[in-house]
Design an enzyme around this catalytic site. Structure first.
Site, PDB file in Angstrom:
ATOM      1  N   GLU A   1       8.720  16.855  15.689  1.00  0.00           N
ATOM      2  CA  GLU A   1       9.230  16.728  13.981  1.00  0.00           C
ATOM      3  C   GLU A   1       8.437  17.710  13.169  1.00  0.00           C
ATOM      4  O   GLU A   1       6.988  17.622  13.638  1.00  0.00           O
ATOM      5  CB  GLU A   1       8.874  15.289  13.685  1.00  0.00           C
TER       6      GLU A   1
ATOM      7  N   GLU B   1       8.948   2.191  11.505  1.00  0.00           N
ATOM      8  CA  GLU B   1       9.999   3.134  11.403  1.00  0.00           C
ATOM      9  C   GLU B   1       9.125   4.438  11.294  1.00  0.00           C
ATOM     10  O   GLU B   1       8.293   4.689  10.432  1.00  0.00           O
ATOM     11  CB  GLU B   1      10.866   2.954  10.127  1.00  0.00           C
TER      12      GLU B   1
ATOM     13  N   LYS C   1       0.960  -1.159  -0.082  1.00  0.00           N
ATOM     14  CA  LYS C   1      -0.027   0.147  -0.058  1.00  0.00           C
ATOM     15  C   LYS C   1       0.763   1.202   0.121  1.00  0.00           C
ATOM     16  O   LYS C   1       1.711   1.573   1.143  1.00  0.00           O
ATOM     17  CB  LYS C   1      -0.861  -0.012   1.273  1.00  0.00           C
TER      18      LYS C   1
ATOM     19  N   CYS D   1      13.319  11.424   6.934  1.00  0.00           N
ATOM     20  CA  CYS D   1      13.360  10.917   8.481  1.00  0.00           C
ATOM     21  C   CYS D   1      14.647  11.208   9.202  1.00  0.00           C
ATOM     22  O   CYS D   1      14.541  11.403  10.489  1.00  0.00           O
ATOM     23  CB  CYS D   1      12.799   9.540   8.518  1.00  0.00           C
TER      24      CYS D   1
END
Ligand code: NAP
Length: 481
Positions: A383, A248, A173, A282
């Site tokens: 973040e 992750e 996906k 990331c």
């Protein structure tokens, strides 16, 4: 007229009943493609197809599976330039960065194709007479792969290749914001002759498809890369069924700059880590923690270098930084810039959306630096995922290490120094899964484990030999002869 890209289920390209648009974030007039909007039923069918394909695929000798993955790599390589350009169009990163990522995906397929001839198990001596004992690897079963938009070919590759070589069948996906690059991998799998049902691709809304995947009785494991919010929800739901899960997620990565660092490379490494790929990695640097004695000099060099970065359409030569992926990410970036203004004052550079010639049709933002950021500020804790850097002052190395670790995340970190003892101190004490020294905090290779610690990650690491741990189980055999 843009192409339509169907879903791929049970070896067939399915005519879509509904589609969604994939637009170029550097030029929103351009529709990169129309993608099938997969439904709950499509996802369930894909999981069923994967289950039906499992016995034959897992029984195939692993080197034969490897031969097919080598073919996938070859097909991707034959379209190298096309794939790079398409990625820049759908994700916005510059063409050299996009091509670098395509190269990495090809290398990943070759690396795991080779694992088919190794598939390391265990063989150890028994304590008993004439007993032979060993452990072999077996696949887990049907694996769901959910991927983010920021590395649209490398992340799908680093999940698909180890999953397939271990004998699992997969349902991918992709992220709705950049589904084309992974569609190209699936196309290559089809052309390489990977049997029907082994690889399935269902694009569409994450919420509905994620739920369908979680409820599919055939599913045995999920590998997810994306935000903490979605990952944590998936974990809760997957645990109810005791699905194997690997996650992750986000980061707030520091680069520590010590007074003894090579000054020029430290500036370059911070700029690269913070702003390249629009800060949408990331592993990007979002906090530069600088030792007091060089703080002022370093800050002004950093600002001067950042002001020279060229923002624009990543297809144009000389552009360093592309746009934000979409309007929502742009709004997030601008929201954090306002928070930063309230917390730390006016940024030393950037702090606004770019407008005017060349910028009218894209989500461009000026690389932004806030100085004198302190630990409790929101821009030092959360973040952002954009080209926004918080510069923080540390008294000395110990203070810098304390600040660096004072966050819930633990993905990547970087240290700039020429002192070898500090390097080893940092390797021991830094709470992160990926450490660099005298390099940017981002920019990893595929031959070693990849993944973070603390809130950033959960489960076995990805990539390198470690990737096999998630995608296989041991079967242990004791044999008396
Ligand atoms: P995201 O919003 O969490 O989406 C990731 C994937 O999950 C997409 O395919 C998304 O589909 C899907 N999804 C959304 N809701 C879902 C649900 N309820 N159930 C199942 N799947 C669902 O993350 P993103 O915005 O794409 O990516 C940015 C984030 O990824 C950042 O936090 C970044 O740090 C993280 N990231 C981490 C790593 C790492 O290795 N640690 C690497 C890259 C990125 P839709 O696109 O259709 O919503």
């Amino acid at each position: 007229m843009a192409n339509t890209y169907p879903n791929y289920i049970n070896g067939e390209w399915r005519t879509p009943l509904a589609t969604f648009e994939n637009r170029n974030p550097a030029n929103t007039d351009e529709v990169v493609g129309l993608f099938a909007k997969g439904s709950f039923a499509d996802m369930r069918e894909a999981c069923e197809a994967a289950q039906n394909a499992l016995p034959a695929w897992s029984a195939m000798p692993a080197p034969a599976r490897g031969a097919l993955l080598f073919k996938v790599a070859e097909i991707l390589e034959s379209r190298f330039n096309q794939l790079g350009e398409e990625m820049t169009r759908e994700e916005g990163k510059t063409l050299p960065e996009a091509k670098g990522e395509v190269r990495r995906a090809i290398n990943i397929f070759r690396y795991f194709a080779g694992e088919g001839s190794r598939m390391p198990g265990m063989l150890v001596p028994s304590e008993r007479d004439r007993v032979h004992m060993f452990a072999i690897r077996k696949p887990v079963g049907v694996v769901g792969l959910i991927t983010p938009w920021n590395f649209p070919i490398a992340i799908p590759a680093w999940k698909m290749a180890p999953a397939l070589i271990c004998g699992n069948t997969v349902v991918l996906k992709p992220a709705s914001a950049s589904p084309l690059s992974s569609w190209r991998i699936v196309e290559a799998c089809h052309e390489a002759g990977i049997p029907k049902g082994v690889v399935n691709y269902v694009a569409g809304p994450g919420g509905e498809l994620g739920k369908a995947m979680l409820e599919a009785p055939e599913l045995r494991a999920i590998s997810f890369t994306g935000s903490c919010a979605v990952g944590n929800w998936l974990y809760t739901e997957a645990s109810k069924r005791r699905l194997r899960i690997q996650m992750e997620m986000g980061g707030k990565n520091p680069t520590i700059v010590l007074a003894d660092a090579d000054f020029h490379s430290a500036v370059e490494n911070v700029v690269n880590g913070a702003f390249f790929s629009t800060g949408q990695k990331c592993t990007a640097t979002s906090r530069a923690i600088v030792e007091d004695s060089i703080y002022d000099e370093f800050l002004s060099a950093l600002v001067e270098r950042t002001k020279r970065l060229k923002v624009g359409n990543g297809l144009e030569p000389g552009v360093d930084i592309g746009p934000a992926i979409d309007e929502a990410q742009l709004e997030t970036d601008l929201k954090y810039i306002e928070i930063g203004r309230q917390e730390a004052g006016e940024p030393l550079c950037g702090g606004y959306r770019l407008t005017g010639e060349g910028y009218e049709k894209g989500y461009f933002i000026a690389p932004t630096i806030f100085a004198d950021v302190t630990e409790q500020m929101t821009i030092a804790q959360e973040e952002i995922f954009g080209p926004i850097l918080a510069v923080m002052r540390a008294r000395d190395f110990d203070d810098a290490m304390r600040i660096a670790n004072n966050i819930p995340f633990g993905l990547s970190a970087s240290l700039q120094t020429t002192n070898i003892s500090r390097v080893f101190e940092y390797v021991q004490r830094m709470e992160a899964g990926l450490l660099t020294v005298n390099l940017p905090s981002a920019g990893v290779e595929y031959q070693l484990p990849f993944g973070g610690s603390k809130e950033s990650s959960f489960g076995p690491k990805e990539q390198g030999p470690a990737a096999l741990e998630f995608y296989s189980d041991y079967k242990t055999v004791y044999l008396k002869y």
